[in-house]
Scaffold this motif. Sequence first.
Motif, mmCIF file in Angstrom:
data_model
loop_
_atom_site.group_PDB
_atom_site.id
_atom_site.type_symbol
_atom_site.label_atom_id
_atom_site.label_comp_id
_atom_site.label_asym_id
_atom_site.label_seq_id
_atom_site.Cartn_x
_atom_site.Cartn_y
_atom_site.Cartn_z
ATOM 1 N N GLU A 1 32.517 31.403 32.475
ATOM 2 C CA GLU A 1 33.345 31.300 33.336
ATOM 3 C C GLU A 1 34.689 30.848 32.075
ATOM 4 O O GLU A 1 35.376 30.930 32.272
ATOM 5 C CB GLU A 1 33.492 30.098 34.783
ATOM 6 C CG GLU A 1 34.566 30.321 35.895
ATOM 7 C CD GLU A 1 35.013 29.893 37.022
ATOM 8 O OE1 GLU A 1 34.638 30.638 38.151
ATOM 9 O OE2 GLU A 1 34.725 28.730 36.706
ATOM 10 N N ARG A 2 34.168 29.301 31.534
ATOM 11 C CA ARG A 2 35.700 29.031 30.917
ATOM 12 C C ARG A 2 35.754 30.044 29.993
ATOM 13 O O ARG A 2 37.042 29.601 29.137
ATOM 14 C CB ARG A 2 35.059 27.385 30.824
ATOM 15 C CG ARG A 2 35.106 26.526 32.039
ATOM 16 C CD ARG A 2 36.351 26.099 32.902
ATOM 17 N NE ARG A 2 36.427 26.991 33.969
ATOM 18 C CZ ARG A 2 37.992 27.948 34.023
ATOM 19 N NH1 ARG A 2 39.911 26.766 33.190
ATOM 20 N NH2 ARG A 2 38.215 28.276 34.706
ATOM 21 N N CYS A 3 34.611 29.625 29.254
ATOM 22 C CA CYS A 3 34.341 30.929 28.461
ATOM 23 C C CYS A 3 34.846 32.210 28.205
ATOM 24 O O CYS A 3 36.237 32.586 27.756
ATOM 25 C CB CYS A 3 32.896 31.370 27.960
ATOM 26 S SG CYS A 3 32.477 29.839 26.943
ATOM 27 N N LEU A 4 35.087 32.763 29.776
ATOM 28 C CA LEU A 4 36.343 33.917 30.174
ATOM 29 C C LEU A 4 37.169 33.406 29.928
ATOM 30 O O LEU A 4 37.951 34.579 29.545
ATOM 31 C CB LEU A 4 35.564 34.243 31.569
ATOM 32 C CG LEU A 4 35.879 35.555 31.902
ATOM 33 C CD1 LEU A 4 35.910 37.144 31.150
ATOM 34 C CD2 LEU A 4 35.672 36.491 33.385
ATOM 35 N N VAL A 5 37.656 33.245 31.003
ATOM 36 C CA VAL A 5 38.743 32.257 31.119
ATOM 37 C C VAL A 5 39.669 32.167 29.835
ATOM 38 O O VAL A 5 40.869 32.699 28.475
ATOM 39 C CB VAL A 5 39.657 31.335 31.325
ATOM 40 C CG1 VAL A 5 41.066 30.630 31.175
ATOM 41 C CG2 VAL A 5 38.613 31.628 33.063
ATOM 42 N N ALA A 6 39.029 31.537 28.712
ATOM 43 C CA ALA A 6 39.696 31.124 27.389
ATOM 44 C C ALA A 6 39.926 32.746 26.257
ATOM 45 O O ALA A 6 40.640 32.669 25.791
ATOM 46 C CB ALA A 6 38.400 30.307 26.415
ATOM 47 N N LEU A 7 38.648 33.769 26.758
ATOM 48 C CA LEU A 7 38.598 34.522 25.747
ATOM 49 C C LEU A 7 40.293 35.750 26.770
ATOM 50 O O LEU A 7 41.272 36.067 25.508
ATOM 51 C CB LEU A 7 37.287 35.657 26.017
ATOM 52 C CG LEU A 7 37.654 37.061 25.660
ATOM 53 C CD1 LEU A 7 37.224 37.200 24.330
ATOM 54 C CD2 LEU A 7 35.758 37.875 26.141
ATOM 55 N N ILE A 8 39.612 35.704 27.493
ATOM 56 C CA ILE A 8 40.977 36.520 28.315
ATOM 57 C C ILE A 8 42.439 35.845 28.488
ATOM 58 O O ILE A 8 43.660 36.721 27.480
ATOM 59 C CB ILE A 8 41.322 36.419 30.155
ATOM 60 C CG1 ILE A 8 39.962 37.673 30.505
ATOM 61 C CG2 ILE A 8 42.507 36.841 30.678
ATOM 62 C CD1 ILE A 8 39.298 37.771 31.841
ATOM 63 N N ASP A 9 42.464 34.219 27.910
ATOM 64 C CA ASP A 9 43.927 34.339 27.293
ATOM 65 C C ASP A 9 43.871 34.249 26.241
ATOM 66 O O ASP A 9 45.181 34.305 25.860
ATOM 67 C CB ASP A 9 43.505 32.820 27.768
ATOM 68 C CG ASP A 9 45.680 31.796 27.290
ATOM 69 O OD1 ASP A 9 46.318 32.116 28.170
ATOM 70 O OD2 ASP A 9 44.924 31.075 27.552
ATOM 71 N N GLU A 10 43.283 34.119 25.460
ATOM 72 C CA GLU A 10 43.694 34.510 24.205
ATOM 73 C C GLU A 10 43.845 36.003 23.519
ATOM 74 O O GLU A 10 44.475 36.062 22.863
ATOM 75 C CB GLU A 10 41.866 34.551 22.922
ATOM 76 C CG GLU A 10 41.896 32.486 22.573
ATOM 77 C CD GLU A 10 39.862 32.520 22.056
ATOM 78 O OE1 GLU A 10 39.375 34.206 21.966
ATOM 79 O OE2 GLU A 10 38.928 31.750 22.549
ATOM 80 N N VAL B 1 36.849 31.251 39.274
ATOM 81 C CA VAL B 1 38.622 32.575 38.975
ATOM 82 C C VAL B 1 36.858 33.776 39.836
ATOM 83 O O VAL B 1 35.563 33.453 40.416
ATOM 84 C CB VAL B 1 37.881 32.991 37.631
ATOM 85 C CG1 VAL B 1 38.635 34.301 37.349
ATOM 86 C CG2 VAL B 1 38.030 32.110 36.695
ATOM 87 N N LEU B 2 37.839 34.469 40.398
ATOM 88 C CA LEU B 2 37.420 35.267 41.592
ATOM 89 C C LEU B 2 37.202 36.398 40.910
ATOM 90 O O LEU B 2 37.557 36.731 39.940
ATOM 91 C CB LEU B 2 38.203 35.600 42.832
ATOM 92 C CG LEU B 2 38.812 34.374 43.863
ATOM 93 C CD1 LEU B 2 39.573 34.766 44.856
ATOM 94 C CD2 LEU B 2 37.599 34.023 44.941
ATOM 95 N N LEU B 3 35.914 37.007 41.549
ATOM 96 C CA LEU B 3 35.667 38.356 40.280
ATOM 97 C C LEU B 3 36.891 39.062 40.822
ATOM 98 O O LEU B 3 36.769 39.943 39.842
ATOM 99 C CB LEU B 3 33.845 39.274 41.576
ATOM 100 C CG LEU B 3 33.815 39.637 40.803
ATOM 101 C CD1 LEU B 3 33.483 40.055 39.510
ATOM 102 C CD2 LEU B 3 32.627 40.597 41.541
ATOM 103 N N SER B 4 37.890 39.031 41.933
ATOM 104 C CA SER B 4 38.922 40.146 42.134
ATOM 105 C C SER B 4 39.907 39.336 40.965
ATOM 106 O O SER B 4 40.282 40.698 41.043
ATOM 107 C CB SER B 4 38.678 40.566 43.630
ATOM 108 O OG SER B 4 39.649 39.077 43.821
ATOM 109 N N ASP B 5 40.389 38.627 40.795
ATOM 110 C CA ASP B 5 41.177 37.707 40.182
ATOM 111 C C ASP B 5 40.561 38.624 38.892
ATOM 112 O O ASP B 5 41.266 39.047 37.824
ATOM 113 C CB ASP B 5 41.603 36.814 39.721
ATOM 114 C CG ASP B 5 42.210 36.220 41.816
ATOM 115 O OD1 ASP B 5 42.780 37.912 41.716
ATOM 116 O OD2 ASP B 5 42.097 34.757 41.563
#
Length: 99
Positions: free
Chosen positions: A9-18, A63-67
Amino acid sequence: MDDFPSLIERCLVALIDERADARGWGKGEFAQKVWPQDNPKSAATKWAAIRSRSANTGKPQGVLLSDAQRMAEALGEDLAYLLAVAKEKARDADIPIQA
Protein backbone atom coordinates in the motif's frame (compact mmCIF):
# COMPACT_ATOMS: atom_id res chain seq x y z
CA MET A 1 7.69 -2.89 8.42
CA ASP A 2 6.64 -6.50 8.95
CA ASP A 3 3.27 -6.28 7.22
CA PHE A 4 3.83 -6.93 3.50
CA PRO A 5 0.32 -5.83 2.43
CA SER A 6 0.87 -2.50 4.19
CA LEU A 7 4.23 -2.20 2.45
CA ILE A 8 2.50 -2.72 -0.91
CA GLU A 9 0.00 0.00 0.00
CA ARG A 10 2.78 2.45 0.90
CA CYS A 11 4.58 1.61 -2.36
CA LEU A 12 1.36 2.20 -4.29
CA VAL A 13 0.90 5.61 -2.67
CA ALA A 14 4.52 6.55 -3.42
CA LEU A 15 4.17 5.36 -7.02
CA ILE A 16 0.96 7.33 -7.56
CA ASP A 17 2.52 10.41 -5.98
CA GLU A 18 5.57 10.10 -8.26
CA ARG A 19 3.39 9.75 -11.35
CA ALA A 20 1.25 12.74 -10.43
CA ASP A 21 4.42 14.78 -9.83
CA ALA A 22 5.80 13.63 -13.19
CA ARG A 23 2.71 15.09 -14.86
CA GLY A 24 3.48 18.42 -13.22
CA TRP A 25 0.44 18.33 -10.95
CA GLY A 26 0.68 19.89 -7.53
CA LYS A 27 -0.53 17.91 -4.54
CA GLY A 28 -3.77 19.89 -4.29
CA GLU A 29 -4.37 19.76 -8.02
CA PHE A 30 -4.06 15.97 -8.05
CA ALA A 31 -6.29 15.64 -4.99
CA GLN A 32 -8.99 17.70 -6.71
CA LYS A 33 -8.81 15.40 -9.76
CA VAL A 34 -9.24 12.36 -7.49
CA TRP A 35 -12.05 13.79 -5.35
CA PRO A 36 -13.77 16.46 -7.47
CA GLN A 37 -16.91 16.23 -5.33
CA ASP A 38 -14.98 17.44 -2.25
CA ASN A 39 -13.97 21.02 -1.70
CA PRO A 40 -10.31 21.59 -2.64
CA LYS A 41 -9.09 21.89 0.96
CA SER A 42 -10.80 18.64 2.03
CA ALA A 43 -9.40 16.79 -0.99
CA ALA A 44 -5.89 18.10 -0.32
CA THR A 45 -6.13 17.16 3.37
CA LYS A 46 -7.25 13.64 2.47
CA TRP A 47 -4.34 13.19 0.02
CA ALA A 48 -1.86 14.56 2.57
CA ALA A 49 -3.13 12.11 5.22
CA ILE A 50 -2.73 9.21 2.78
CA ARG A 51 0.76 10.31 1.66
CA SER A 52 2.27 11.13 5.03
CA ARG A 53 0.67 11.13 8.46
CA SER A 54 -2.82 11.71 9.71
CA ALA A 55 -3.10 14.42 12.36
CA ASN A 56 -5.28 12.09 14.45
CA THR A 57 -3.18 8.92 14.46
CA GLY A 58 0.31 10.04 13.46
CA LYS A 59 0.30 7.27 10.84
CA PRO A 60 -0.54 7.35 7.14
CA GLN A 61 -4.21 6.88 6.37
CA GLY A 62 -5.04 3.64 4.61
CA VAL A 63 -6.20 3.67 1.00
CA LEU A 64 -9.68 2.47 0.16
CA LEU A 65 -9.93 0.43 -3.02
CA SER A 66 -12.42 2.97 -4.36
CA ASP A 67 -9.92 5.78 -3.76
CA ALA A 68 -7.11 3.80 -5.39
CA GLN A 69 -9.32 3.35 -8.45
CA ARG A 70 -10.08 7.08 -8.49
CA MET A 71 -6.35 7.83 -8.32
CA ALA A 72 -5.60 5.47 -11.19
CA GLU A 73 -8.38 7.01 -13.28
CA ALA A 74 -7.07 10.52 -12.57
CA LEU A 75 -3.69 9.36 -13.86
CA GLY A 76 -5.28 7.61 -16.85
CA GLU A 77 -3.71 4.32 -15.77
CA ASP A 78 -4.91 0.84 -14.87
CA LEU A 79 -5.12 0.13 -11.14
CA ALA A 80 -4.14 -3.52 -11.59
CA TYR A 81 -0.96 -2.45 -13.37
CA LEU A 82 -0.13 0.12 -10.68
CA LEU A 83 -0.65 -2.52 -8.00
CA ALA A 84 1.63 -4.95 -9.82
CA VAL A 85 4.37 -2.31 -10.04
CA ALA A 86 3.88 -1.43 -6.36
CA LYS A 87 4.12 -5.10 -5.38
CA GLU A 88 7.42 -5.44 -7.24
CA LYS A 89 8.75 -2.29 -5.57
CA ALA A 90 7.72 -3.70 -2.19
CA ARG A 91 9.52 -6.97 -2.94
CA ASP A 92 12.66 -5.16 -4.03
CA ALA A 93 12.39 -2.45 -1.36
CA ASP A 94 13.56 0.05 -4.00
CA ILE A 95 11.81 3.03 -2.44
CA PRO A 96 11.96 4.33 1.09
CA ILE A 97 8.83 3.48 3.07
CA GLN A 98 7.48 5.55 5.94
CA ALA A 99 6.57 3.44 8.95
